[in-house]
Design a protein around this motif. Structure first.
Motif, PDB file in Angstrom:
ATOM      1  N   VAL A   1       0.865  -1.185   0.000  1.00 48.66           N
ATOM      2  CA  VAL A   1       0.000   0.000   0.000  1.00 48.66           C
ATOM      3  C   VAL A   1       0.900   1.233   0.000  1.00 48.66           C
ATOM      4  N   VAL A   2       0.959   1.896  -1.128  1.00 48.64           N
ATOM      5  CA  VAL A   2       1.760   3.108  -1.242  1.00 48.64           C
ATOM      6  C   VAL A   2       0.936   4.270  -0.692  1.00 48.64           C
ATOM      7  N   GLY A   3       1.483   4.950   0.299  1.00 46.08           N
ATOM      8  CA  GLY A   3       0.718   5.973   0.992  1.00 46.08           C
ATOM      9  C   GLY A   3      -0.114   5.386   2.119  1.00 46.08           C
TER      10      GLY A   3
ATOM     11  N   ARG B   1       6.542   8.207   3.164  1.00 47.40           N
ATOM     12  CA  ARG B   1       7.711   9.077   3.294  1.00 47.40           C
ATOM     13  C   ARG B   1       8.254   9.091   4.721  1.00 47.40           C
ATOM     14  N   GLY B   2       7.361   9.175   5.702  1.00 45.99           N
ATOM     15  CA  GLY B   2       7.781   9.330   7.088  1.00 45.99           C
ATOM     16  C   GLY B   2       7.762   8.019   7.844  1.00 45.99           C
ATOM     17  N   ARG B   3       8.877   7.659   8.433  1.00 49.56           N
ATOM     18  CA  ARG B   3       8.966   6.364   9.117  1.00 49.56           C
ATOM     19  C   ARG B   3       8.124   6.323  10.387  1.00 49.56           C
TER      20      ARG B   3
ATOM     21  N   ALA C   1       9.922   5.683   1.494  1.00 51.69           N
ATOM     22  CA  ALA C   1      10.290   6.116   0.145  1.00 51.69           C
ATOM     23  C   ALA C   1       9.373   7.245  -0.280  1.00 51.69           C
ATOM     24  N   ASP C   2       9.869   8.077  -1.186  1.00 47.14           N
ATOM     25  CA  ASP C   2       9.070   9.095  -1.856  1.00 47.14           C
ATOM     26  C   ASP C   2       8.951   8.664  -3.306  1.00 47.14           C
ATOM     27  N   VAL C   3       7.825   8.055  -3.663  1.00 46.35           N
ATOM     28  CA  VAL C   3       7.682   7.465  -4.998  1.00 46.35           C
ATOM     29  C   VAL C   3       7.614   8.507  -6.107  1.00 46.35           C
ATOM     30  N   GLY C   4       7.512   9.778  -5.739  1.00 46.74           N
ATOM     31  CA  GLY C   4       7.553  10.831  -6.734  1.00 46.74           C
ATOM     32  C   GLY C   4       8.961  11.133  -7.213  1.00 46.74           C
ATOM     33  N   ARG C   5       9.961  10.536  -6.582  1.00 51.80           N
ATOM     34  CA  ARG C   5      11.359  10.768  -6.941  1.00 51.80           C
ATOM     35  C   ARG C   5      11.898   9.580  -7.727  1.00 51.80           C
TER      36      ARG C   5
ATOM     37  N   ALA D   1      -1.739  -1.219  -4.025  1.00 60.13           N
ATOM     38  CA  ALA D   1      -2.676  -0.097  -4.025  1.00 60.13           C
ATOM     39  C   ALA D   1      -1.854   1.179  -3.910  1.00 60.13           C
ATOM     40  N   VAL D   2      -2.118   2.131  -4.784  1.00 63.68           N
ATOM     41  CA  VAL D   2      -1.394   3.402  -4.771  1.00 63.68           C
ATOM     42  C   VAL D   2      -2.373   4.500  -4.380  1.00 63.68           C
ATOM     43  N   THR D   3      -2.172   5.063  -3.201  1.00 64.49           N
ATOM     44  CA  THR D   3      -3.115   6.051  -2.664  1.00 64.49           C
ATOM     45  C   THR D   3      -2.458   7.402  -2.444  1.00 64.49           C
ATOM     46  N   THR D   4      -1.283   7.609  -3.029  1.00 67.08           N
ATOM     47  CA  THR D   4      -0.593   8.889  -2.904  1.00 67.08           C
ATOM     48  C   THR D   4      -1.092   9.860  -3.967  1.00 67.08           C
TER      49      THR D   4
END
Length: 263
Positions: free
Chosen positions: A12-14, A39-41, A64-68, A90-93
């Motif tokens: 689950v991204v985000g 992004r934040g642990r 991770a920051d998947v925008g980078r 699932a990508v929710t960012t």
């Protein structure tokens, strides 16, 4: 209904907040093995602990920051290695861009990377793992792609790209046993929206209950059939269903979950 997700390995991204966290929690209650990418642990670790309590077969965190560039590939690869494979993502960012069209090129570029490329990179990174045995993909766009407003045109424009991208993935990879669907939420009362509710009530001296609904109707001009914002858990349950074998013949769909918003 058992969604047949027990033991399934899902990223689950985000997944540390909002709709993503709600989706991860629902997957956990179904006994899935869940990797949260965020992004934040600190917040992600708190979410993972919550998943363990909810019944997840396994709950791990990858920051991770998947925008980078390169970050999505590293995160998905790490998650797949730790989970022993991948059955779904699932990508929710992708939350930037709630501003007028007049923003400069730099901001458009930032929204492009956050909203569209973050999703594209995450899905691209998951495909090699999913092709080994089939799998499921869920992305998130927005109800506003069907009724874009000038006040939030960067966001709606790039979310439209997410919807088109998802339909293309569904068509291209269906023969490999991969399903891809796109969820289009309306006004959902995430943490930020809940804080807005409290602030509106305080500033205007009105009860908290009904404060947000009043602004949504009178100022945002949202005509919602159910008369309220949605709850993250409601979207999370939909995402979990789409990731599950129970949605086995559903692919390439844009699924509105907006309470019957009139647009």
């Amino acid at each position: 209904m058992d969604l047949l997700l027990a033991g399934k390995r899902i990223v689950v991204v985000g997944g540390s907040a909002g709709i993503g966290r709600a989706a991860a929690r629902q997957l956990a209650t179904e006994g899935a093995r869940v990797a949260i990418v965020a992004r934040g642990r600190e917040r992600a670790e708190a979410a993972a602990a919550e998943l363990a309590d909810a019944g997840a077969a396994e709950a791990i965190v990858v920051t991770a920051d998947v925008g980078r560039p390169g970050e999505a590939e590293r995160a998905v690869s790490t998650a797949a290695d730790r989970l022993g494979g991948l059955d779904g993502i699932a990508v929710t960012t992708g939350l930037l861009g709630h501003e007028p069209i007049e923003v400069g090129d730099d901001r458009w570029d930032e929204v492009f990377h956050d909203v569209l490329l973050g999703t594209v990179r995450s899905v691209q990174s998951a495909l090699p793992h999913l092709r080994r045995g089939g799998g499921t993909i869920v992305t998130t766009a927005a109800y506003s792609i069907r009724a874009p407003e000038i006040a939030r045109l960067p966001y709606a424009s790039l979310k439209s790209g997410v919807a088109t991208f998802t339909k293309g993935i569904a068509k291209a990879y269906g023969s490999a046993g991969i399903r891809a669907n796109c969820v289009c939420p309306g006004a959902i009362e995430t943490e930020a929206m809940a804080r807005l509710r409290a602030r509106i009530a305080e500033e205007r001296g009105i009860p908290v209950e009904g404060a947000l609904e009043r602004v949504m109707t009178e100022e945002w001009n949202l005509d919602i059939a159910l008369g309220r914002p949605g709850r993250p858990a409601e979207v999370g349950e939909l995402i979990a269903f789409l990731l599950s074998p129970r949605a086995g013949y559903l692919t390439g769909a844009l699924v509105n979950i907006d309470g019957g918003t009139d647009f």
